[in-house]
Write a protein that holds these residues in place. Structure first.
Motif, PDB file in Angstrom:
ATOM      1  N   ARG A  19       0.890  -1.203   0.152  1.00  0.00           N
ATOM      2  CA  ARG A  19       0.044   0.127  -0.056  1.00  0.00           C
ATOM      3  C   ARG A  19       0.913   1.177   0.158  1.00  0.00           C
ATOM      4  NH1 ARG A  19      -2.812  -2.895   3.939  1.00  0.00           N
ATOM      5  NH2 ARG A  19      -1.914  -1.828   5.785  1.00  0.00           N
ATOM      6  N   ASP A  20       1.766   1.400   0.877  1.00  0.00           N
ATOM      7  CA  ASP A  20       2.699   2.379   0.927  1.00  0.00           C
ATOM      8  C   ASP A  20       3.396   2.647  -0.288  1.00  0.00           C
ATOM      9  OD1 ASP A  20       2.021   2.780   3.720  1.00  0.00           O
ATOM     10  OD2 ASP A  20       3.911   2.134   4.570  1.00  0.00           O
ATOM     11  N   PHE A  21       4.039   1.358  -0.886  1.00  0.00           N
ATOM     12  CA  PHE A  21       4.705   1.678  -2.215  1.00  0.00           C
ATOM     13  C   PHE A  21       3.812   2.215  -3.331  1.00  0.00           C
ATOM     14  CE2 PHE A  21       5.365  -0.429  -6.385  1.00  0.00           C
ATOM     15  CZ  PHE A  21       6.852   0.014  -6.680  1.00  0.00           C
ATOM     16  N   VAL A  22       2.602   1.631  -3.573  1.00  0.00           N
ATOM     17  CA  VAL A  22       1.790   2.377  -4.336  1.00  0.00           C
ATOM     18  C   VAL A  22       1.474   3.734  -4.089  1.00  0.00           C
ATOM     19  CG1 VAL A  22      -0.846   2.263  -5.423  1.00  0.00           C
ATOM     20  CG2 VAL A  22       0.603  -0.024  -5.187  1.00  0.00           C
ATOM     21  N   ALA A  23       1.100   4.127  -2.973  1.00  0.00           N
ATOM     22  CA  ALA A  23       0.915   5.539  -2.656  1.00  0.00           C
ATOM     23  C   ALA A  23       2.133   6.524  -2.946  1.00  0.00           C
ATOM     24  CB  ALA A  23       0.356   5.433  -1.023  1.00  0.00           C
ATOM     25  N   SER A  24       3.215   6.137  -2.442  1.00  0.00           N
ATOM     26  CA  SER A  24       4.414   6.799  -2.987  1.00  0.00           C
ATOM     27  C   SER A  24       4.536   7.145  -4.177  1.00  0.00           C
ATOM     28  CB  SER A  24       5.474   6.024  -2.290  1.00  0.00           C
ATOM     29  OG  SER A  24       5.427   6.072  -0.799  1.00  0.00           O
ATOM     30  N   VAL A  25       4.314   6.148  -5.130  1.00  0.00           N
ATOM     31  CA  VAL A  25       4.724   6.206  -6.781  1.00  0.00           C
ATOM     32  C   VAL A  25       3.511   7.119  -7.221  1.00  0.00           C
ATOM     33  CG1 VAL A  25       4.162   4.858  -8.863  1.00  0.00           C
ATOM     34  CG2 VAL A  25       5.787   3.981  -6.810  1.00  0.00           C
ATOM     35  N   LEU A  26       2.286   6.868  -6.791  1.00  0.00           N
ATOM     36  CA  LEU A  26       1.202   7.861  -7.358  1.00  0.00           C
ATOM     37  C   LEU A  26       1.465   9.044  -6.961  1.00  0.00           C
ATOM     38  CD1 LEU A  26      -1.877   5.395  -7.189  1.00  0.00           C
ATOM     39  CD2 LEU A  26      -0.264   5.907  -9.337  1.00  0.00           C
ATOM     40  N   ARG A  27       1.764   9.216  -5.750  1.00  0.00           N
ATOM     41  CA  ARG A  27       1.883  10.991  -5.235  1.00  0.00           C
ATOM     42  C   ARG A  27       3.219  11.496  -6.020  1.00  0.00           C
ATOM     43  NH1 ARG A  27       0.404   8.642   0.399  1.00  0.00           N
ATOM     44  NH2 ARG A  27      -1.934   9.468   0.358  1.00  0.00           N
ATOM     45  N   ALA A  28       4.307  10.461  -6.186  1.00  0.00           N
ATOM     46  CA  ALA A  28       5.164  11.320  -6.979  1.00  0.00           C
ATOM     47  C   ALA A  28       5.178  11.529  -8.069  1.00  0.00           C
ATOM     48  CB  ALA A  28       6.462  10.146  -6.736  1.00  0.00           C
ATOM     49  N   LEU A  29       4.150  11.052  -8.929  1.00  0.00           N
ATOM     50  CA  LEU A  29       3.742  11.039 -10.249  1.00  0.00           C
ATOM     51  C   LEU A  29       2.527  12.155 -10.296  1.00  0.00           C
ATOM     52  CD1 LEU A  29       3.687   7.351 -11.667  1.00  0.00           C
ATOM     53  CD2 LEU A  29       5.426   9.208 -12.074  1.00  0.00           C
ATOM     54  N   ARG A  30       2.233  12.673  -9.134  1.00  0.00           N
ATOM     55  CA  ARG A  30       1.096  13.583  -9.050  1.00  0.00           C
ATOM     56  C   ARG A  30      -0.335  13.206  -9.282  1.00  0.00           C
ATOM     57  NH1 ARG A  30       4.820  18.933 -10.566  1.00  0.00           N
ATOM     58  NH2 ARG A  30       6.139  18.803  -8.550  1.00  0.00           N
ATOM     59  N   LEU A  31      -0.507  11.992  -9.003  1.00  0.00           N
ATOM     60  CA  LEU A  31      -1.716  11.067  -9.329  1.00  0.00           C
ATOM     61  C   LEU A  31      -2.403  11.043  -7.994  1.00  0.00           C
ATOM     62  CD1 LEU A  31      -0.457   8.701 -11.915  1.00  0.00           C
ATOM     63  CD2 LEU A  31      -1.946  10.579 -12.339  1.00  0.00           C
ATOM     64  N   ASP A  32      -2.274  12.020  -7.124  1.00  0.00           N
ATOM     65  CA  ASP A  32      -2.890  11.969  -5.691  1.00  0.00           C
ATOM     66  C   ASP A  32      -4.556  11.571  -5.713  1.00  0.00           C
ATOM     67  OD1 ASP A  32      -0.639  13.697  -5.828  1.00  0.00           O
ATOM     68  OD2 ASP A  32      -0.874  13.832  -3.560  1.00  0.00           O
ATOM     69  N   ALA A  33      -5.422  11.912  -6.798  1.00  0.00           N
ATOM     70  CA  ALA A  33      -6.693  11.725  -6.889  1.00  0.00           C
ATOM     71  C   ALA A  33      -6.864  10.268  -6.901  1.00  0.00           C
ATOM     72  CB  ALA A  33      -7.307  12.334  -8.080  1.00  0.00           C
ATOM     73  N   LEU A  34      -5.706   9.353  -7.321  1.00  0.00           N
ATOM     74  CA  LEU A  34      -6.259   7.868  -7.668  1.00  0.00           C
ATOM     75  C   LEU A  34      -5.634   7.113  -6.424  1.00  0.00           C
ATOM     76  CD1 LEU A  34      -4.929   7.554 -11.326  1.00  0.00           C
ATOM     77  CD2 LEU A  34      -7.211   7.826 -10.427  1.00  0.00           C
ATOM     78  N   VAL A  35      -5.095   7.676  -5.491  1.00  0.00           N
ATOM     79  CA  VAL A  35      -4.235   7.163  -4.411  1.00  0.00           C
ATOM     80  C   VAL A  35      -5.166   6.203  -3.589  1.00  0.00           C
ATOM     81  CG1 VAL A  35      -2.788   7.310  -2.105  1.00  0.00           C
ATOM     82  CG2 VAL A  35      -2.143   8.536  -4.266  1.00  0.00           C
ATOM     83  N   ASP A  36      -6.170   6.694  -3.015  1.00  0.00           N
ATOM     84  CA  ASP A  36      -7.091   5.880  -1.950  1.00  0.00           C
ATOM     85  C   ASP A  36      -7.670   4.846  -2.865  1.00  0.00           C
ATOM     86  OD1 ASP A  36      -6.768   7.892  -0.141  1.00  0.00           O
ATOM     87  OD2 ASP A  36      -8.812   8.878  -0.420  1.00  0.00           O
ATOM     88  N   ASP A  37      -8.111   4.800  -4.033  1.00  0.00           N
ATOM     89  CA  ASP A  37      -8.596   3.652  -4.437  1.00  0.00           C
ATOM     90  C   ASP A  37      -7.841   2.635  -5.186  1.00  0.00           C
ATOM     91  OD1 ASP A  37     -11.241   4.768  -4.642  1.00  0.00           O
ATOM     92  OD2 ASP A  37     -11.305   5.420  -6.766  1.00  0.00           O
ATOM     93  N   ALA A  38      -6.476   3.170  -5.325  1.00  0.00           N
ATOM     94  CA  ALA A  38      -5.406   2.138  -5.827  1.00  0.00           C
ATOM     95  C   ALA A  38      -4.897   1.532  -4.553  1.00  0.00           C
ATOM     96  CB  ALA A  38      -4.246   3.054  -6.579  1.00  0.00           C
ATOM     97  N   VAL A  39      -4.979   2.006  -3.397  1.00  0.00           N
ATOM     98  CA  VAL A  39      -4.169   1.607  -2.471  1.00  0.00           C
ATOM     99  C   VAL A  39      -5.145   0.433  -1.775  1.00  0.00           C
ATOM    100  CG1 VAL A  39      -3.729   2.145   0.054  1.00  0.00           C
ATOM    101  CG2 VAL A  39      -2.782   3.497  -1.554  1.00  0.00           C
ATOM    102  N   LEU A  40      -6.481   0.679  -1.793  1.00  0.00           N
ATOM    103  CA  LEU A  40      -7.508  -0.207  -1.465  1.00  0.00           C
ATOM    104  C   LEU A  40      -7.527  -1.253  -2.115  1.00  0.00           C
ATOM    105  CD1 LEU A  40      -9.892  -1.125   0.602  1.00  0.00           C
ATOM    106  CD2 LEU A  40     -11.316   0.293  -0.978  1.00  0.00           C
ATOM    107  N   CYS A  41      -7.556  -1.168  -3.341  1.00  0.00           N
ATOM    108  CA  CYS A  41      -7.589  -2.362  -4.219  1.00  0.00           C
ATOM    109  C   CYS A  41      -6.208  -3.272  -4.155  1.00  0.00           C
ATOM    110  CB  CYS A  41      -7.739  -1.938  -5.629  1.00  0.00           C
ATOM    111  SG  CYS A  41      -9.441  -1.208  -6.089  1.00  0.00           S
ATOM    112  N   THR A  42      -5.101  -2.388  -3.892  1.00  0.00           N
ATOM    113  CA  THR A  42      -3.923  -3.241  -3.978  1.00  0.00           C
ATOM    114  C   THR A  42      -3.972  -3.890  -2.781  1.00  0.00           C
ATOM    115  OG1 THR A  42      -2.669  -1.533  -5.150  1.00  0.00           O
ATOM    116  CG2 THR A  42      -1.412  -2.670  -3.479  1.00  0.00           C
ATOM    117  N   SER A  43      -4.185  -3.278  -1.785  1.00  0.00           N
ATOM    118  CA  SER A  43      -4.234  -3.920  -0.367  1.00  0.00           C
ATOM    119  C   SER A  43      -5.121  -5.456  -0.619  1.00  0.00           C
ATOM    120  CB  SER A  43      -5.149  -3.265   0.852  1.00  0.00           C
ATOM    121  OG  SER A  43      -4.946  -3.796   1.921  1.00  0.00           O
TER     122      SER A  43
END
Length: 126
Positions: A19-43
């Motif tokens: 979860r932390d990995f996916v959140a970090s990558v998406l935030r670094a790419l400025r895709l913050d709006a996708l973080v919550d959904d991507a983190v939940l599904c990754t988990s």
């Protein structure tokens, strides 16, 4: 298409690290709006792999494109494809139901023959 990869050993800490990995990558790419959904599904996918695959671990691959969706795939060596159960049941799970709901059906599986399977989802523009 940029690709980011993470090895996921079968440990209790692995879903959190994924979860932390996916959140970090998406935030670094400025895709913050996708973080919550991507983190939940990754988990959900990594937890399923850790619980059901009983293997030496999984491999997470995150792919992005500037104009398209983010795709996360979790690979493991269990050849059994997961099945979508209808509805949510807090006792027995329903991880794929959550993934299906959050991604609006944009998920799937890929059989890899004797080497196992991949389970993927997409979030973002599609």
């Amino acid at each position: 298409m940029p690709k980011y990869a993470l090895n996921c050993p079968p440990l209790d800490t692995t879903p959190r690290i994924a979860r932390d990995f996916v959140a970090s990558v998406l935030r670094a790419l400025r895709l913050d709006a996708l973080v919550d959904d991507a983190v939940l599904c990754t988990s959900e996918l990594v937890t399923n792999s850790c619980r059901h695959a009983k293997s030496s671990g999984a491999h997470l691959l995150l792919m992005t494109t500037p104009e398209g969706p983010v795709r996360v795939t979790v690979y493991d060596d269990d050849r059994t494809l997961p099945s979508l159960l209808q509805g949510y049941d807090g006792v027995s799970g329903r991880g794929l139901w959550i993934v299906d709901t959050v991604t609006e059906g944009r998920w799937g599986t890929e059989a890899l023959g004797a080497s196992g399977k991949g389970v993927w989802f997409e979030v973002g523009k599609g």
